[in-house]
Design an enzyme around this catalytic site. Sequence first.
Site, PDB file in Angstrom:
ATOM      1  N   HIS A  30      74.813  18.987  60.745  1.00  0.00           N
ATOM      2  CA  HIS A  30      73.446  19.298  60.299  1.00  0.00           C
ATOM      3  C   HIS A  30      72.728  18.017  59.839  1.00  0.00           C
ATOM      4  O   HIS A  30      72.277  17.926  58.693  1.00  0.00           O
ATOM      5  CB  HIS A  30      73.439  20.365  59.188  1.00  0.00           C
ATOM      6  CG  HIS A  30      72.128  21.106  59.109  1.00  0.00           C
ATOM      7  ND1 HIS A  30      72.024  22.417  58.767  1.00  0.00           N
ATOM      8  CD2 HIS A  30      70.857  20.697  59.348  1.00  0.00           C
ATOM      9  CE1 HIS A  30      70.755  22.791  58.771  1.00  0.00           C
ATOM     10  NE2 HIS A  30      70.013  21.755  59.126  1.00  0.00           N
ATOM     11  N   GLU A  65      78.187  26.554  57.137  1.00  0.00           N
ATOM     12  CA  GLU A  65      78.253  25.096  57.036  1.00  0.00           C
ATOM     13  C   GLU A  65      78.843  24.721  55.678  1.00  0.00           C
ATOM     14  O   GLU A  65      78.449  25.304  54.682  1.00  0.00           O
ATOM     15  CB  GLU A  65      76.850  24.508  57.199  1.00  0.00           C
ATOM     16  CG  GLU A  65      76.259  24.833  58.567  1.00  0.00           C
ATOM     17  CD  GLU A  65      74.840  24.313  58.765  1.00  0.00           C
ATOM     18  OE1 GLU A  65      74.327  23.591  57.891  1.00  0.00           O
ATOM     19  OE2 GLU A  65      74.249  24.634  59.799  1.00  0.00           O
ATOM     20  N   ARG A 101      69.026  26.918  63.833  1.00  0.00           N
ATOM     21  CA  ARG A 101      69.886  27.557  62.847  1.00  0.00           C
ATOM     22  C   ARG A 101      71.057  28.210  63.571  1.00  0.00           C
ATOM     23  O   ARG A 101      70.870  28.798  64.638  1.00  0.00           O
ATOM     24  CB  ARG A 101      69.113  28.628  62.052  1.00  0.00           C
ATOM     25  CG  ARG A 101      68.174  28.085  60.986  1.00  0.00           C
ATOM     26  CD  ARG A 101      68.914  27.491  59.800  1.00  0.00           C
ATOM     27  NE  ARG A 101      68.015  27.015  58.752  1.00  0.00           N
ATOM     28  CZ  ARG A 101      67.518  25.778  58.690  1.00  0.00           C
ATOM     29  NH1 ARG A 101      67.806  24.894  59.610  1.00  0.00           N
ATOM     30  NH2 ARG A 101      66.715  25.427  57.693  1.00  0.00           N
TER      31      ARG A 101
END
Length: 308
Positions: free
Chosen positions: A274, A255, A226
């Site tokens: 991601h 993000e 993370r």
Amino acid sequence: ETLDRLCIHGSVENKFPTESFRAAFDDLDLPTEVVGDGESLGPTDAVSSFRPRPEFHDVAWVHCIRAGYDEFDTASYEAAGVPLTNSTGIHDTTVGEMAIGYMLSLARLLHVYRDRQVKRDWYAPPYERPFTVENERLCVIGLGTIGEGIARRADALGMEVVGVRRSDESVPGVSERYHPDDLHDAIGDARFVAVTVPLTPETEGLLAGPEFEVMRDDAYVINVARGPIVDDDALVSALESGDIAGAALDVFDEEPLSEDHPLWGFEEVIISPHRGSATNRYHLDIANLVKENVRRIRDGEPLCNRVA
Ligand code: NDP
Ligand code: 7N6
């Protein structure tokens, strides 16, 4: 316990086509339905979702389709008496392969050659720059599903793998384990430091200025966990000052990463959006977890991956 319906919240579309995920339950004798925000849900509904929603506090069981459930307020589910499960236990291969790919690229400059290819540039790097990952030291911070997935693969490539975890459990492929209190000893000699811990109050900012100073100047940071576990500003400073050599990042504080973020600008930083777990079978991995827990509910067994 009875379940009358399996609801799939539209937010799963973030990670895979909602309809493919729904169809993965066609062999289950339980009606499935895609639900949007604010739809009324009842005590015999189960919900699978990427994001938390207030209406999930009235259902039989909530499944978070992510391993990292840091966006879900576990206390509120406990208060509501609604079990919450997560999706750990399945990312050893998907994220493990991604991390190995980053390391091979950083060592052998695939990212640089690709950048140059765009310019049709037959590029010769400085002779000293490329190296093999074999015999290089990797420190994996967090030795759960993903940590072990990386460690086993790195070990198979002949790397020297050490790791950090709180408990004393040994992990295949990891030659030496350190307690989080000894983080600096663990990362000091590593060529690669891979972050695979959940985001918790203890792990937020785990890698920041002091850690980058302790690390080797030729070391690379890999973050597949993370964003907030690595201090972005400190990372940018460390990259600018040469405290470390580069990074491979799949996760970020915000993000998508904003267009003007300085991290985009480094040749020795690999950025992926991601997608550490993204494969064309990902929805099936998650569906299998959900099906196993449907079976457990029906058989009166404790849920697996229960986090609240
Ligand atoms: P696991 O729960 O299997 O593993 C986490 C490990 O971290 C545990 O083994 C735990 O070991 C260790 N740990 C927890 N706290 C600390 C700490 N303070 N210091 C050191 N070690 C600690 O989770 P996964 O491996 O499945 O996933 C890890 C994280 O990766 C997720 O929480 C998620 O945020 C992220 N993730 C990212 C993906 C992506 O697409 N990039 C995909 C999937 C997950 P111990 O208890 O012994 O400390
Ligand atoms: C894909 C999310 C996780 O925590 O963030 C990752 O599992 C991947 C559903």
